[in-house]
Design a protein around this motif. Structure first.
Motif, PDB file in Angstrom:
ATOM      1  N   TYR A  24       0.817  -1.217   0.000  1.00 47.29           N
ATOM      2  CA  TYR A  24       0.000   0.000   0.000  1.00 47.29           C
ATOM      3  C   TYR A  24       0.849   1.264   0.000  1.00 47.29           C
ATOM      4  CZ  TYR A  24      -3.272   3.533   1.727  1.00 47.29           C
ATOM      5  OH  TYR A  24      -4.021   4.665   1.870  1.00 47.29           O
ATOM      6  N   ASN A  25       1.837   1.300   0.879  1.00 46.13           N
ATOM      7  CA  ASN A  25       2.641   2.522   1.007  1.00 46.13           C
ATOM      8  C   ASN A  25       3.424   2.828  -0.256  1.00 46.13           C
ATOM      9  OD1 ASN A  25       1.992   3.335   3.675  1.00 46.13           O
ATOM     10  ND2 ASN A  25       3.159   1.575   4.410  1.00 46.13           N
ATOM     11  N   PHE A  26       4.029   1.810  -0.848  1.00 41.96           N
ATOM     12  CA  PHE A  26       4.778   2.013  -2.096  1.00 41.96           C
ATOM     13  C   PHE A  26       3.831   2.493  -3.191  1.00 41.96           C
ATOM     14  CE2 PHE A  26       8.110  -1.515  -1.017  1.00 41.96           C
ATOM     15  CZ  PHE A  26       8.575  -0.715   0.014  1.00 41.96           C
ATOM     16  N   ARG A  27       2.662   1.820  -3.252  1.00 39.32           N
ATOM     17  CA  ARG A  27       1.707   2.124  -4.323  1.00 39.32           C
ATOM     18  C   ARG A  27       1.213   3.563  -4.235  1.00 39.32           C
ATOM     19  NH1 ARG A  27      -1.593  -1.889  -3.439  1.00 39.32           N
ATOM     20  NH2 ARG A  27      -3.156  -0.764  -2.257  1.00 39.32           N
ATOM     21  N   GLU A  28       0.781   3.922  -3.031  1.00 32.51           N
ATOM     22  CA  GLU A  28       0.242   5.275  -2.865  1.00 32.51           C
ATOM     23  C   GLU A  28       1.329   6.326  -3.068  1.00 32.51           C
ATOM     24  OE1 GLU A  28      -3.007   5.988  -2.686  1.00 32.51           O
ATOM     25  OE2 GLU A  28      -3.224   3.816  -2.930  1.00 32.51           O
ATOM     26  N   VAL A  81      -6.268   0.559   6.632  1.00 32.49           N
ATOM     27  CA  VAL A  81      -6.873   1.595   5.791  1.00 32.49           C
ATOM     28  C   VAL A  81      -7.280   1.064   4.420  1.00 32.49           C
ATOM     29  CG1 VAL A  81      -5.755   3.542   6.887  1.00 32.49           C
ATOM     30  CG2 VAL A  81      -4.581   2.338   5.047  1.00 32.49           C
ATOM     31  N   GLU A  82      -6.871  -0.151   4.102  1.00 25.91           N
ATOM     32  CA  GLU A  82      -7.172  -0.686   2.773  1.00 25.91           C
ATOM     33  C   GLU A  82      -8.513  -1.398   2.756  1.00 25.91           C
ATOM     34  OE1 GLU A  82      -3.697  -2.375   0.404  1.00 25.91           O
ATOM     35  OE2 GLU A  82      -2.992  -2.500   2.464  1.00 25.91           O
ATOM     36  N   PRO A  83      -9.319  -1.179   1.721  1.00 32.34           N
ATOM     37  CA  PRO A  83     -10.589  -1.894   1.626  1.00 32.34           C
ATOM     38  C   PRO A  83     -10.340  -3.379   1.386  1.00 32.34           C
ATOM     39  CG  PRO A  83     -10.233  -0.568  -0.331  1.00 32.34           C
ATOM     40  CD  PRO A  83      -9.124  -0.243   0.614  1.00 32.34           C
ATOM     41  N   LEU A  84     -11.085  -4.231   2.082  1.00 27.31           N
ATOM     42  CA  LEU A  84     -10.862  -5.671   1.978  1.00 27.31           C
ATOM     43  C   LEU A  84     -11.516  -6.271   0.748  1.00 27.31           C
ATOM     44  CD1 LEU A  84     -11.145  -7.089   5.581  1.00 27.31           C
ATOM     45  CD2 LEU A  84      -9.206  -7.268   4.043  1.00 27.31           C
ATOM     46  N   LYS A  86     -11.543  -5.341  -2.189  1.00 29.78           N
ATOM     47  CA  LYS A  86     -10.818  -5.129  -3.439  1.00 29.78           C
ATOM     48  C   LYS A  86     -10.523  -6.483  -4.050  1.00 29.78           C
ATOM     49  CE  LYS A  86      -8.639  -1.778  -5.738  1.00 29.78           C
ATOM     50  NZ  LYS A  86      -9.261  -0.711  -6.389  1.00 29.78           N
ATOM     51  N   HIS A  87     -10.877  -6.655  -5.341  1.00 28.50           N
ATOM     52  CA  HIS A  87     -10.786  -7.985  -5.926  1.00 28.50           C
ATOM     53  C   HIS A  87      -9.402  -8.374  -6.404  1.00 28.50           C
ATOM     54  CE1 HIS A  87     -11.190  -5.798  -9.759  1.00 28.50           C
ATOM     55  NE2 HIS A  87     -11.887  -5.017  -9.000  1.00 28.50           N
ATOM     56  N   HIS A  88      -8.496  -7.443  -6.497  1.00 29.96           N
ATOM     57  CA  HIS A  88      -7.124  -7.831  -6.804  1.00 29.96           C
ATOM     58  C   HIS A  88      -6.136  -7.056  -5.949  1.00 29.96           C
ATOM     59  CE1 HIS A  88      -8.503  -4.819  -9.705  1.00 29.96           C
ATOM     60  NE2 HIS A  88      -7.329  -4.303  -9.583  1.00 29.96           N
ATOM     61  N   HIS A  89      -4.849  -7.122  -6.250  1.00 32.15           N
ATOM     62  CA  HIS A  89      -3.690  -6.627  -5.491  1.00 32.15           C
ATOM     63  C   HIS A  89      -3.341  -7.609  -4.381  1.00 32.15           C
ATOM     64  CE1 HIS A  89      -3.813  -2.980  -7.631  1.00 32.15           C
ATOM     65  NE2 HIS A  89      -4.964  -2.609  -7.158  1.00 32.15           N
TER      66      HIS A  89
END
Lengths: 89, 116
Positions: A24-28, A81-84, A86-89
Motif C-alpha cells: 500500500y505505502n509504495f503504491r500510494e 486503511v485498505e478496503p478488503l 478489493k478484488h485484486h492486489h
C-alpha cells in the motif's frame, strides 16, 4: 521531440505501473509522486525542458518496472486503511 | 449364494440412479451472474471518486470529464486508469482518446465485461 500525446501516454503507463505495487505505502507513494511531478510541470513550454523531463520519465518507468516486479515477489499484509473487498492486489 | 444376492442387489442399486438422471431436467449452474449495467455504473462511480481533482457532486453518466467534472488532460488519464484498475481491463489509447464522458466509459466497460 515529445508531444503532449506522448506525455499523456507516458503518464498513463507510469500510473498503470504504480498500481502494480502490492504494498500500500509504495503504491500510494508512487501514484502521488507521479501525479505531483506531472502537475508541477504542467505549464512548461520550453521544448528542451520538456524533452529532458520526458526522458527522465522514461527512466522512471523502467525503474518502476523493476521495483514493482521485486515488490510482487514478497507478500504484504493488508493495512487497516485498505478496503478488503478489493478484488485484486 | 449370499454373496451372489449382494452382488445382484448392488447392480440394481447402481442402475437406478442412472435412470433417474436421464429423466431429471438438466440444471445449469453459473459461476458468476452476468454483470449488470447498474453494477458497472456504481463501481465506476466509486472508482472515479478516488480521483482527487474530480468534483463528486457533479458525477453523472452525462458528465464530460473535462467540461463538467473540472479535470484537465492529466486528471482524465488518471480517471481512466482508476477505471482500468477497478475492472481489471486495459483501455487502448485509441479508445481512451474518444472517451469524453462518464457514460461513454461505462458503455465501453460494460461491453468489454460482457465479452468475458
Amino acid at each position: 521531440m515529445a508531444t503532449s500525446r506522448q506525455v499523456l501516454s507516458l503518464y498513463k503507463q507510469l500510473l498503470e505501473k504504480a498500481y502494480k505495487f502490492d504494498n500500500y505505502n509504495f503504491r500510494e507513494y508512487a501514484k502521488r509522486k507521479i501525479h505531483d511531478s506531472f502537475k508541477e510541470h504542467k505549464g512548461l513550454s520550453g521544448q528542451e525542458q520538456i524533452n529532458s523531463l520526458y526522458n527522465s520519465g522514461i527512466d522512471s518507468l523502467a525503474q518502476l518496472q523493476r521495483q514493482t516486479s521485486i515488490s510482487q515477489m514478497y507478500t504484504f499484509e493488508k493495512l487497516v486503511v485498505e478496503p478488503l473487498d478489493k478484488h485484486h492486489h | 449364494m449370499f454373496r451372489l444376492a449382494v452382488r445382484s442387489a448392488r447392480v440394481q442399486m447402481a442402475r437406478a440412479p442412472v435412470a433417474a438422471a436421464i429423466v431429471r431436467a438438466p440444471v445449469r449452474f453459473y459461476a458468476v451472474a452476468p454483470i449488470t449495467k447498474e453494477e458497472v455504473t456504481s463501481r465506476a462511480f466509486e472508482a472515479l471518486k478516488t480521483v482527487a481533482a474530480l468534483q463528486e457532486s457533479k458525477l453523472t453518466l452525462e458528465a464530460n470529464f473535462q467540461k463538467d467534472l473540472g479535470l484537465d488532460s492529466l486528471d482524465t488519464v488518471e480517471a481512466l486508469v482508476a477505471l482500468e484498475e477497478e475492472f481489471d481491463l486495459e483501455i487502448p489509447d485509441k479508445i481512451s482518446d474518444e472517451i469524453k464522458t462518464v457514460g461513454e466509459a461505462v458503455d465501453y466497460i460494460y461491453e468489454e465485461e460482457r465479452k468475458l
